[in-house]
Design an enzyme around this catalytic site. Structure first.
Site, PDB file in Angstrom:
ATOM      1  N   LYS A 211      46.305  26.802  40.537  1.00  0.00           N
ATOM      2  CA  LYS A 211      46.934  27.216  39.652  1.00  0.00           C
ATOM      3  C   LYS A 211      48.024  27.210  39.178  1.00  0.00           C
ATOM      4  CE  LYS A 211      44.969  29.292  35.495  1.00  0.00           C
ATOM      5  NZ  LYS A 211      46.564  29.161  34.874  1.00  0.00           N
ATOM      6  N   ARG A 231      49.518  21.186  24.968  1.00  0.00           N
ATOM      7  CA  ARG A 231      48.185  21.757  25.052  1.00  0.00           C
ATOM      8  C   ARG A 231      47.801  21.524  23.678  1.00  0.00           C
ATOM      9  NH1 ARG A 231      46.200  26.100  27.645  1.00  0.00           N
ATOM     10  NH2 ARG A 231      44.794  25.981  26.277  1.00  0.00           N
ATOM     11  N   ARG A 367      33.336  23.564  27.715  1.00  0.00           N
ATOM     12  CA  ARG A 367      32.042  23.467  27.699  1.00  0.00           C
ATOM     13  C   ARG A 367      31.156  23.519  28.982  1.00  0.00           C
ATOM     14  NH1 ARG A 367      30.675  25.069  23.582  1.00  0.00           N
ATOM     15  NH2 ARG A 367      27.990  22.417  23.934  1.00  0.00           N
ATOM     16  N   LYS A 373      38.613  29.169  37.128  1.00  0.00           N
ATOM     17  CA  LYS A 373      40.220  29.537  37.825  1.00  0.00           C
ATOM     18  C   LYS A 373      39.706  30.563  38.645  1.00  0.00           C
ATOM     19  CE  LYS A 373      40.880  31.038  33.388  1.00  0.00           C
ATOM     20  NZ  LYS A 373      41.926  30.515  31.717  1.00  0.00           N
TER      21      LYS A 373
END
Length: 509
Positions: A211, A231, A367, A373
């Site tokens: 990550k 994003r 979803r 994470k």
């Protein structure tokens, strides 16, 4: 459709916390909306004009405000057309013409409509929290499955056009949406997990990847034409020329890649997040002297004419490795020792790992829990609601932040705490200059702001509290950084905050 109908619906939405009631209000309004006004009505009610932000601030609008009209006379179509003209007016005399257009529009609005337009145009309505409710309302109004609406929204990136398709053509029109090179998709997001062991046990067959502490990007290429999006689906191609050049050299003709980018130091470790984000606003001249960005891709959504959204992650990652090579994010499939990957990621200066179900398709937002994470510390993305003037060494600076979590049912953000810890002298100076630009009102001690700035907060946990309306309060919260790559719709929900309560396993985050 009268603008007053939209304003009335907006007031009704604000007056209830019931998600079911909000959905019913919206579905009734959409069912009666003319086809040529539906998209604009959806845009208004989700807090952003169809034209996006048109560069008009609160101070400018205040100077243009006139006596309100006595009775409603504006239609949604008229407002949308005027905002479209304001957005496209440029060149000599454009400032005066834009002011004339807005003054005329406001002069025809009632007091309630003026207030709505002020909040719409300055971003105060743009919390994004109504998106999920609106998706359900579109499905109800058009009598189609909600999953069909969600998928079309992911592919179109725009809820107004998705609503128009659903109402005009039903499931067939929604199913007609496909990946279109050059039209960004809404990204799939990861949900937090308490531990690496929990994440791997929950998902079973997994990929474990670093990550990264970078900025999310989505890259589209057809031939030599390359586009890079953030994003929030903003086109930043002009600011990140080296990324476009790199993707232009990959062994393919067309591709859509999902990933992150960051600036590295000479030792290959990530530089501070703010240095990466500064590149998204740099000019061509500044890029020559700027830190170069390095991409790390973790998903392939389209390759050489084939859409890959619905195939399992393991197949998408196989395609990714063939096209992205050395630019694939570090990680392993079905690793024998996931902890070793987490340790290696942290040792390299990254945040942790993302654990992904290898059989999962690509689905926008959070979803389900196909991506989890794992980070060694708790962090939350919260919105700034206000800021208090500092004392002592911080006198003259805006310091103590009021923090809010997103209401998943479309209400205003829910306050969960305050903090001034972690603020550097640089951030204090920035806050003191920037936050008044988002001001709605103030008192002797506090400047209250529109909830459109996202800040990443590190915390030791949360505790039950009667002090704040959500029933929880942050423990030992400290500011890590502001997140200009995110808007309020990306903030963590009050459910995510509550799940950090000791022993709480019920809230969906």
């Amino acid at each position: 459709m009268w603008l007053s109908d939209v304003v009335t619906a907006s007031s009704a939405l604000a007056a209830t916390r019931s998600r079911k009631a909000k959905t019913a209000f919206l579905a009734e309004l959409l069912s009666g909306a003319p086809a040529d006004e539906l998209a604009a009505a959806v845009a208004f009610l989700t807090g952003t004009p169809a034209q996006g932000r048109i560069g008009i601030g609160w101070r400018t609008l205040s100077e243009l405000r006139t006596a309100p009209a006595e009775s409603p006379a504006l239609t949604v179509a008229e407002v949308d057309a005027t905002l479209g003209e304001v957005a496209t007016t440029s060149g000599s005399g454009s400032a005066r013409r834009r002011s004339e257009l807005l003054r005329s529009l406001l002069s025809r609005a009632t007091a309630e409509e003026q207030d709505f337009l002020f909040r719409l145009l300055t971003g105060e309505l743009r919390q994004g929290a109504l998106e999920g409710v609106m998706v359900e309302a579109v499905a109800a109004a058009s009598d189609v499955p909600v999953e069909a609406v969600r998928r079309a929204f992911m592919l179109s990136g725009r809820l107004p056009s998705t609503a128009h398709a659903a109402m005009a053509g039903g499931v067939a029109a929604l199913n007609a949406f496909r990946i279109e090179i050059g039209r960004p998709l809404r990204p799939m997001l990861a949900s937090p997990a308490e531990s690496l062991a929990e994440a791997t046990a929950e998902l079973g067959s997994v990929s474990v990847e670093y990550k990264l502490d970078g900025a999310r990007i989505q890259v589209h290429r057809r031939g030599d034409d390359v586009r890079v999006y953030t994003r929030t689906l903003r086109d930043v191609t002009a600011h990140v020329g080296e990324l476009a050049d790199l993707v232009r050299g990959l062994p393919c003709d067309s591709v859509v890649l999902d990933g992150e980018t960051l600036a590295l130091d000479d030792g290959g470790r990530p530089r501070p997040f703010q240095e990466t984000m500064s590149r998204f606003g740099s000019t061509r001249e500044e890029q020559v002297h700027a830190l170069l960005l390095r991409p790390y891709f973790f998903d392939c959504l389209h390759l050489d004419g084939t859409d890959l959204l619905d195939v399992p992650l393991r197949e998408r990652q196989a395609a990714l490795r063939t096209v992205a090579g050395e630019y694939v994010v570090p990680g392993e499939h079905d690793p024998g020792d996931p902890g070793a990957i987490l340790a290696a990621s942290l040792d390299a200066g990254h945040e942790g790992v993302v654990v992904k179900h290898l059989d999962s398709p690509y689905a926008a937002g959070r979803r389900g829990r196909a991506w989890l994470k794992v980070k060694p510390v708790h962090t939350l993305d919260l919105v700034v609601l206000g800021v208090e003037w500092g004392h002592g060494r911080r006198s003259g600076y805006l310091s103590n932040l009021h923090l809010g979590a997103r209401d998943p049912d479309g209400g205003p953000p829910v306050m969960v705490g305050k903090t001034f810890k972690g603020l550097t002298d640089e951030l204090l100076a920035w806050q003191t200059t920037e936050l008044p630009r988002h001001e709605t009102h103030r008192d002797d001690w506090t400047v209250y702001v529109r909830p459109d700035l996202v800040v990443e907060i590190e915390l030791d946990g949360v505790q039950t509290s009667t002090r704040y309306p959500g029933g929880v309060a942050l423990r030992f919260a400290r500011v890590l950084r502001y997140r200009p790559d995110k808007d309020a719709s990306d903030a963590d929900t009050i459910d995510a905050v509550r799940r950090l309560l000791p022993g709480d396993r019920t809230a969906d985050r």
